[in-house]
Design an enzyme around this catalytic site. Sequence first.
Site, PDB file in Angstrom:
ATOM      1  N   LEU A 125       0.816  -1.217   0.000  1.00  0.00           N
ATOM      2  CA  LEU A 125       0.000   0.000   0.000  1.00  0.00           C
ATOM      3  C   LEU A 125       0.849   1.267   0.000  1.00  0.00           C
ATOM      4  O   LEU A 125       0.731   2.113  -0.879  1.00  0.00           O
ATOM      5  CB  LEU A 125      -0.916   0.017   1.232  1.00  0.00           C
ATOM      6  CG  LEU A 125      -1.947  -1.103   1.391  1.00  0.00           C
ATOM      7  CD1 LEU A 125      -2.719  -0.903   2.687  1.00  0.00           C
ATOM      8  CD2 LEU A 125      -2.892  -1.129   0.204  1.00  0.00           C
ATOM      9  N   PRO A 128       6.697   5.857  -1.098  1.00  0.00           N
ATOM     10  CA  PRO A 128       7.671   6.794  -0.531  1.00  0.00           C
ATOM     11  C   PRO A 128       7.140   8.213  -0.369  1.00  0.00           C
ATOM     12  O   PRO A 128       7.605   8.955   0.501  1.00  0.00           O
ATOM     13  CB  PRO A 128       8.831   6.750  -1.542  1.00  0.00           C
ATOM     14  CG  PRO A 128       8.727   5.395  -2.170  1.00  0.00           C
ATOM     15  CD  PRO A 128       7.261   5.108  -2.251  1.00  0.00           C
ATOM     16  N   GLY A 131       2.182   8.313   3.595  1.00  0.00           N
ATOM     17  CA  GLY A 131       1.995   7.256   4.576  1.00  0.00           C
ATOM     18  C   GLY A 131       0.529   7.130   4.933  1.00  0.00           C
ATOM     19  O   GLY A 131      -0.225   6.405   4.295  1.00  0.00           O
ATOM     20  N   SER A 132       0.111   7.879   5.953  1.00  0.00           N
ATOM     21  CA  SER A 132      -1.277   7.789   6.400  1.00  0.00           C
ATOM     22  C   SER A 132      -2.260   8.352   5.377  1.00  0.00           C
ATOM     23  O   SER A 132      -3.436   7.983   5.378  1.00  0.00           O
ATOM     24  CB  SER A 132      -1.440   8.544   7.728  1.00  0.00           C
ATOM     25  OG  SER A 132      -0.659   7.948   8.739  1.00  0.00           O
ATOM     26  N   ARG A 269      13.200 -11.995  42.163  1.00  0.00           N
ATOM     27  CA  ARG A 269      14.182 -10.947  42.436  1.00  0.00           C
ATOM     28  C   ARG A 269      13.976 -10.397  43.850  1.00  0.00           C
ATOM     29  O   ARG A 269      12.866  -9.996  44.222  1.00  0.00           O
ATOM     30  CB  ARG A 269      14.036  -9.818  41.402  1.00  0.00           C
ATOM     31  CG  ARG A 269      14.844  -8.569  41.692  1.00  0.00           C
ATOM     32  CD  ARG A 269      16.329  -8.790  41.615  1.00  0.00           C
ATOM     33  NE  ARG A 269      17.045  -7.519  41.624  1.00  0.00           N
ATOM     34  CZ  ARG A 269      18.306  -7.377  41.990  1.00  0.00           C
ATOM     35  NH1 ARG A 269      19.006  -8.450  42.384  1.00  0.00           N
ATOM     36  NH2 ARG A 269      18.887  -6.205  41.958  1.00  0.00           N
ATOM     37  N   GLU A 364      -0.833  -0.122  10.071  1.00  0.00           N
ATOM     38  CA  GLU A 364      -2.279  -0.216   9.805  1.00  0.00           C
ATOM     39  C   GLU A 364      -3.055   0.951  10.414  1.00  0.00           C
ATOM     40  O   GLU A 364      -4.162   0.796  10.937  1.00  0.00           O
ATOM     41  CB  GLU A 364      -2.836  -1.560  10.301  1.00  0.00           C
ATOM     42  CG  GLU A 364      -2.270  -2.732   9.515  1.00  0.00           C
ATOM     43  CD  GLU A 364      -3.172  -3.940   9.535  1.00  0.00           C
ATOM     44  OE1 GLU A 364      -4.410  -3.773   9.521  1.00  0.00           O
ATOM     45  OE2 GLU A 364      -2.628  -5.049   9.534  1.00  0.00           O
TER      46      GLU A 364
END
Length: 383
Positions: A125, A128, A131-132, A269, A364
């Site tokens: 999808l 370059p 993006g969103s 611990r 996503e």
Amino acid sequence: MDFELNQEQRAIRDLARVFAEKEIAPYASEWDQTREFPAEVYQKLGRAGLMGLPFPEEYGGGGADAISLALAIEELSKADGSVGLTYAAHIGLGAAPIALFGNEAQKQAWLAPLAKGEGLGSLALTEPSGGSDLAESVRTTAQLDGDDWVLNGSKMYVTSGKVARSILVLCRTEQGRGHRGFSLIIVPHDAPGLVLGKLERKMGLHTSLTTQIFFQDCRVPRENLLGERGAGFRHTMQVLDGGRIGIGAMALGLGEAALSASLKYAQERYAFGKAIADLQAIQQMIADMAMELQAARLMVYKAATLKDEGKKFGLEAAQAKLFATEASDRACWKAIQIHGGAGYLADFPVERYYRDNRLLLIGEGTSEIQRMIIARDLLTTMS
């Protein structure tokens, strides 16, 4: 907590859990360090009947519901985030679109091998240049030339692109129509003109392979158009809604792994003459981790239930993805705090859980995008 799981759901959860404990967990740290892709794990998952879990049996799948798939993703991710992501992306992104939108010939040719574990599926999808902002950033084109589509452009952040049997590519098939000019096209791994870029070096998820892909007059048959021409964006948004349930389930797995490691370490611990589990500050962190993960689980299962019932689930999937990934982020951070200096060492798994989970707040749809989706849905409902 069984969340009133039915017998089939419990059986699938237990199958995935036993597989993860035997075939994945003992090797996860080594794989993370060597960054070697464990191809044999996915072959074994195929033989176990898990690679096509939600798909119809006639195509080699298991016919399972969305909750069963979420359970399987959670158990695999608990053992290794890289395997969990590769598995979730294979089913939710690489194969599910073919099951949803493919014709019978495409399901036989492309879905069946993926469901049987004969190869991995992938979805390309992001480019370059964006993006969103998917609706505005797709520059990869596909033009008809006789009986072939000819693709040109590039994609990045492609999960399993380097090893996938088939890659679904969102591309522009019509100019001047905005996102209504996008289509999905099935590109086989050996298509002429498909060029695989370098593997990206990442903060975490080291054996989930991420690469850039180039299309240089890449030719695929005309019949490889998936679904309707021009409906690729709409199809992709539908696929991402389902994928967000998977990401939420993956976050549950990583968060639960961090909680389990913290419980064990806190009881072993000693400091100030007693186990640190007896310290109030540690108890408060453990309580917060458990509470938030339980809330996230209910949200993920609710979204999955709505999907199974054929109801709208986009809002619930966005809420589940957002809350589960951020709850797991906090759980992994608290796990490192509980471990103290040891938590910063690669000798202990909690630093890997934290690194692996960070992508889930980005992939996503970032947390910011999920908040936009949620707010817009509510505002539209109220208007």
